[in-house]
Design a protein around this motif. Structure first.
Motif, PDB file in Angstrom:
ATOM      1  N   ILE A 192       0.907   0.936 -10.797  1.00  0.00           N
ATOM      2  CA  ILE A 192       0.193   1.557  -9.688  1.00  0.00           C
ATOM      3  C   ILE A 192      -1.232   1.030  -9.803  1.00  0.00           C
ATOM      4  O   ILE A 192      -1.826   1.050 -10.890  1.00  0.00           O
ATOM      5  CB  ILE A 192       0.175   3.096  -9.808  1.00  0.00           C
ATOM      6  CG1 ILE A 192       1.591   3.669  -9.810  1.00  0.00           C
ATOM      7  CG2 ILE A 192      -0.676   3.718  -8.718  1.00  0.00           C
ATOM      8  CD1 ILE A 192       2.308   3.602  -8.490  1.00  0.00           C
ATOM      9  N   ILE A 193      -1.782   0.562  -8.700  1.00  0.00           N
ATOM     10  CA  ILE A 193      -3.113  -0.054  -8.715  1.00  0.00           C
ATOM     11  C   ILE A 193      -4.010   0.658  -7.709  1.00  0.00           C
ATOM     12  O   ILE A 193      -3.605   0.918  -6.579  1.00  0.00           O
ATOM     13  CB  ILE A 193      -3.006  -1.560  -8.362  1.00  0.00           C
ATOM     14  CG1 ILE A 193      -2.145  -2.258  -9.429  1.00  0.00           C
ATOM     15  CG2 ILE A 193      -4.378  -2.200  -8.251  1.00  0.00           C
ATOM     16  CD1 ILE A 193      -1.606  -3.586  -9.017  1.00  0.00           C
ATOM     17  N   ILE A 194      -5.227   0.974  -8.150  1.00  0.00           N
ATOM     18  CA  ILE A 194      -6.213   1.609  -7.264  1.00  0.00           C
ATOM     19  C   ILE A 194      -7.408   0.671  -7.155  1.00  0.00           C
ATOM     20  O   ILE A 194      -7.921   0.193  -8.172  1.00  0.00           O
ATOM     21  CB  ILE A 194      -6.722   2.946  -7.823  1.00  0.00           C
ATOM     22  CG1 ILE A 194      -5.555   3.836  -8.201  1.00  0.00           C
ATOM     23  CG2 ILE A 194      -7.599   3.657  -6.811  1.00  0.00           C
ATOM     24  CD1 ILE A 194      -5.644   4.319  -9.586  1.00  0.00           C
ATOM     25  N   GLU A 195      -7.811   0.407  -5.920  1.00  0.00           N
ATOM     26  CA  GLU A 195      -8.958  -0.469  -5.692  1.00  0.00           C
ATOM     27  C   GLU A 195     -10.074   0.300  -5.004  1.00  0.00           C
ATOM     28  O   GLU A 195      -9.832   1.001  -4.024  1.00  0.00           O
ATOM     29  CB  GLU A 195      -8.555  -1.664  -4.824  1.00  0.00           C
ATOM     30  CG  GLU A 195      -7.579  -2.582  -5.504  1.00  0.00           C
ATOM     31  CD  GLU A 195      -7.343  -3.884  -4.736  1.00  0.00           C
ATOM     32  OE1 GLU A 195      -7.968  -4.075  -3.667  1.00  0.00           O
ATOM     33  OE2 GLU A 195      -6.533  -4.694  -5.218  1.00  0.00           O
ATOM     34  N   TYR A 238       9.116   4.186  -6.443  1.00  0.00           N
ATOM     35  CA  TYR A 238       9.118   4.816  -5.121  1.00  0.00           C
ATOM     36  C   TYR A 238       9.212   6.341  -5.226  1.00  0.00           C
ATOM     37  O   TYR A 238       8.775   7.060  -4.323  1.00  0.00           O
ATOM     38  CB  TYR A 238      10.250   4.265  -4.254  1.00  0.00           C
ATOM     39  CG  TYR A 238      11.630   4.760  -4.618  1.00  0.00           C
ATOM     40  CD1 TYR A 238      12.163   5.877  -3.998  1.00  0.00           C
ATOM     41  CD2 TYR A 238      12.383   4.122  -5.594  1.00  0.00           C
ATOM     42  CE1 TYR A 238      13.427   6.345  -4.339  1.00  0.00           C
ATOM     43  CE2 TYR A 238      13.637   4.572  -5.941  1.00  0.00           C
ATOM     44  CZ  TYR A 238      14.159   5.689  -5.306  1.00  0.00           C
ATOM     45  OH  TYR A 238      15.395   6.158  -5.650  1.00  0.00           O
ATOM     46  N   LEU A 239       9.731   6.853  -6.350  1.00  0.00           N
ATOM     47  CA  LEU A 239       9.841   8.308  -6.513  1.00  0.00           C
ATOM     48  C   LEU A 239       8.480   8.987  -6.632  1.00  0.00           C
ATOM     49  O   LEU A 239       8.356  10.191  -6.411  1.00  0.00           O
ATOM     50  CB  LEU A 239      10.695   8.651  -7.739  1.00  0.00           C
ATOM     51  CG  LEU A 239      12.161   8.253  -7.637  1.00  0.00           C
ATOM     52  CD1 LEU A 239      12.883   8.528  -8.943  1.00  0.00           C
ATOM     53  CD2 LEU A 239      12.846   8.985  -6.485  1.00  0.00           C
ATOM     54  N   LEU A 240       7.441   8.208  -6.949  1.00  0.00           N
ATOM     55  CA  LEU A 240       6.091   8.774  -6.996  1.00  0.00           C
ATOM     56  C   LEU A 240       5.577   9.080  -5.586  1.00  0.00           C
ATOM     57  O   LEU A 240       4.504   9.637  -5.420  1.00  0.00           O
ATOM     58  CB  LEU A 240       5.127   7.826  -7.719  1.00  0.00           C
ATOM     59  CG  LEU A 240       5.391   7.654  -9.213  1.00  0.00           C
ATOM     60  CD1 LEU A 240       4.496   6.573  -9.799  1.00  0.00           C
ATOM     61  CD2 LEU A 240       5.211   8.968  -9.960  1.00  0.00           C
ATOM     62  N   GLY A 241       6.354   8.726  -4.582  1.00  0.00           N
ATOM     63  CA  GLY A 241       6.027   9.083  -3.202  1.00  0.00           C
ATOM     64  C   GLY A 241       6.579  10.448  -2.817  1.00  0.00           C
ATOM     65  O   GLY A 241       6.265  10.972  -1.753  1.00  0.00           O
ATOM     66  N   LYS A 252       0.844  -1.187   0.000  1.00  0.00           N
ATOM     67  CA  LYS A 252       0.000   0.000   0.000  1.00  0.00           C
ATOM     68  C   LYS A 252       0.883   1.242   0.000  1.00  0.00           C
ATOM     69  O   LYS A 252       1.919   1.268   0.660  1.00  0.00           O
ATOM     70  CB  LYS A 252      -0.892  -0.017   1.238  1.00  0.00           C
ATOM     71  CG  LYS A 252      -2.149   0.788   1.086  1.00  0.00           C
ATOM     72  CD  LYS A 252      -3.137   0.432   2.178  1.00  0.00           C
ATOM     73  CE  LYS A 252      -4.440   1.150   1.894  1.00  0.00           C
ATOM     74  NZ  LYS A 252      -5.479   0.797   2.821  1.00  0.00           N
ATOM     75  N   ILE A 253       0.484   2.261  -0.762  1.00  0.00           N
ATOM     76  CA  ILE A 253       1.250   3.505  -0.809  1.00  0.00           C
ATOM     77  C   ILE A 253       0.322   4.707  -0.746  1.00  0.00           C
ATOM     78  O   ILE A 253      -0.885   4.584  -0.917  1.00  0.00           O
ATOM     79  CB  ILE A 253       2.103   3.622  -2.103  1.00  0.00           C
ATOM     80  CG1 ILE A 253       1.203   3.590  -3.340  1.00  0.00           C
ATOM     81  CG2 ILE A 253       3.170   2.596  -2.163  1.00  0.00           C
ATOM     82  CD1 ILE A 253       1.866   4.153  -4.570  1.00  0.00           C
ATOM     83  N   LYS A 254       0.935   5.851  -0.529  1.00  0.00           N
ATOM     84  CA  LYS A 254       0.215   7.116  -0.619  1.00  0.00           C
ATOM     85  C   LYS A 254       1.033   7.969  -1.586  1.00  0.00           C
ATOM     86  O   LYS A 254       2.165   8.329  -1.293  1.00  0.00           O
ATOM     87  CB  LYS A 254       0.131   7.759   0.760  1.00  0.00           C
ATOM     88  CG  LYS A 254      -0.935   8.810   0.839  1.00  0.00           C
ATOM     89  CD  LYS A 254      -1.192   9.205   2.273  1.00  0.00           C
ATOM     90  CE  LYS A 254      -2.231  10.309   2.280  1.00  0.00           C
ATOM     91  NZ  LYS A 254      -2.399  10.893   3.586  1.00  0.00           N
ATOM     92  N   PRO A 291      -6.731  10.463  -1.178  1.00  0.00           N
ATOM     93  CA  PRO A 291      -7.167   9.438  -2.145  1.00  0.00           C
ATOM     94  C   PRO A 291      -8.534   8.852  -1.785  1.00  0.00           C
ATOM     95  O   PRO A 291      -8.793   8.554  -0.624  1.00  0.00           O
ATOM     96  CB  PRO A 291      -6.073   8.377  -2.043  1.00  0.00           C
ATOM     97  CG  PRO A 291      -5.461   8.567  -0.703  1.00  0.00           C
ATOM     98  CD  PRO A 291      -5.620  10.016  -0.353  1.00  0.00           C
ATOM     99  N   PRO A 292      -9.404   8.668  -2.797  1.00  0.00           N
ATOM    100  CA  PRO A 292     -10.717   8.082  -2.517  1.00  0.00           C
ATOM    101  C   PRO A 292     -10.704   6.555  -2.428  1.00  0.00           C
ATOM    102  O   PRO A 292     -11.611   5.961  -1.889  1.00  0.00           O
ATOM    103  CB  PRO A 292     -11.568   8.540  -3.706  1.00  0.00           C
ATOM    104  CG  PRO A 292     -10.595   8.759  -4.807  1.00  0.00           C
ATOM    105  CD  PRO A 292      -9.299   9.147  -4.171  1.00  0.00           C
ATOM    106  N   GLY A 293      -9.682   5.886  -2.949  1.00  0.00           N
ATOM    107  CA  GLY A 293      -9.621   4.422  -2.908  1.00  0.00           C
ATOM    108  C   GLY A 293      -8.355   3.962  -2.206  1.00  0.00           C
ATOM    109  O   GLY A 293      -7.659   4.747  -1.572  1.00  0.00           O
ATOM    110  N   ASP A 294      -8.069   2.678  -2.313  1.00  0.00           N
ATOM    111  CA  ASP A 294      -6.831   2.125  -1.759  1.00  0.00           C
ATOM    112  C   ASP A 294      -5.806   2.018  -2.886  1.00  0.00           C
ATOM    113  O   ASP A 294      -6.079   1.425  -3.938  1.00  0.00           O
ATOM    114  CB  ASP A 294      -7.088   0.737  -1.160  1.00  0.00           C
ATOM    115  CG  ASP A 294      -7.982   0.807   0.068  1.00  0.00           C
ATOM    116  OD1 ASP A 294      -7.827   1.747   0.858  1.00  0.00           O
ATOM    117  OD2 ASP A 294      -8.837  -0.084   0.214  1.00  0.00           O
TER     118      ASP A 294
END
Length: 198
Positions: free
Chosen positions: A129-132, A103-106, A3-5, A116-119
């Motif tokens: 990158i995956i959004i659920e 990881y640079l997208l962090g 999981k990331i933000k 973020p509205p999802g996980d």
């Protein structure tokens, strides 16, 4: 997957300080003949290449959309239900290719990053990158609208971060030049001192 933000975990200044330290450490270990052999440019380019980390190319406007069936705790959908009760639901998933150092997208851009509205997950093996959206079944239209608004904001964050990385690489190149000039000066001073003592 982990999981990331996105755009809110790392400070780009901290990355630059780490890079600055690596530059100073490596150049201080170069032998004196590197600076006078006519091969200094080759060593500089090798150093630049070894320190370069590129922001992955990603387009938040074009993702792959899939629907998967998952078994989730019922309490996710109806608060107050027992934790051991499960329910089968359709989960909406978006996948975005992100080739490179994900990881640079962090790293934090200099603009406001929305919640973020999802996980969000990162899959380094498949470079994605995956959004659920687990609650898609409950609010399908609302979920899609929230996703569209959020990814539009993320695209702006990404462009802003790209600009920050351009500045970062300019600073990195300046730091390499400064470290080489300083090291060369130290070598020259030492030579002068040794010549004076002869």
């Amino acid at each position: 997957m982990q999981k990331i933000k996105l755009f809110s975990q790392y400070n780009l200044d901290a990355l630059f300080l780490k890079t600055q330290k690596e530059i100073d450490d490596q150049i201080s270990q170069w032998p004196d003949h590197y600076f006078y052999s006519g091969q200094i440019q080759l060593h500089v380019e090798t150093l630049r290449t070894s320190l370069r980390v590129d922001l992955p190319e990603i387009d938040f406007k074009n993702g792959r959309q899939v629907m998967l069936e998952r078994i989730l705790p019922a309490s996710v959908f109806q608060p107050g239900l027992r934790n051991n009760a499960n329910v089968r639901v359709d989960v909406l998933i978006f996948e975005y290719q992100a080739i490179g150092h994900i990881y640079l997208l962090g790293c934090c851009p200099p603009i406001i990053v929305p919640e973020p509205p999802g996980d969000w997950y990162v899959d380094p093996v498949h470079q994605q990158i995956i959004i659920e959206y687990a609650e898609y079944e409950k609010h399908p239209r609302k979920t899609l609208i929230a996703h569209q608004h959020y990814t539009a904001s993320l695209q702006l964050c990404y462009e802003s971060l790209k600009n920050e990385f351009a500045v970062f690489y300019k600073k990195m190149n300046d730091a390499i030049d400064a470290a080489i000039t300083e090291r060369k000066s130290e070598i020259d001073d030492m030579k002068r001192m040794l010549d004076f003592l002869k």
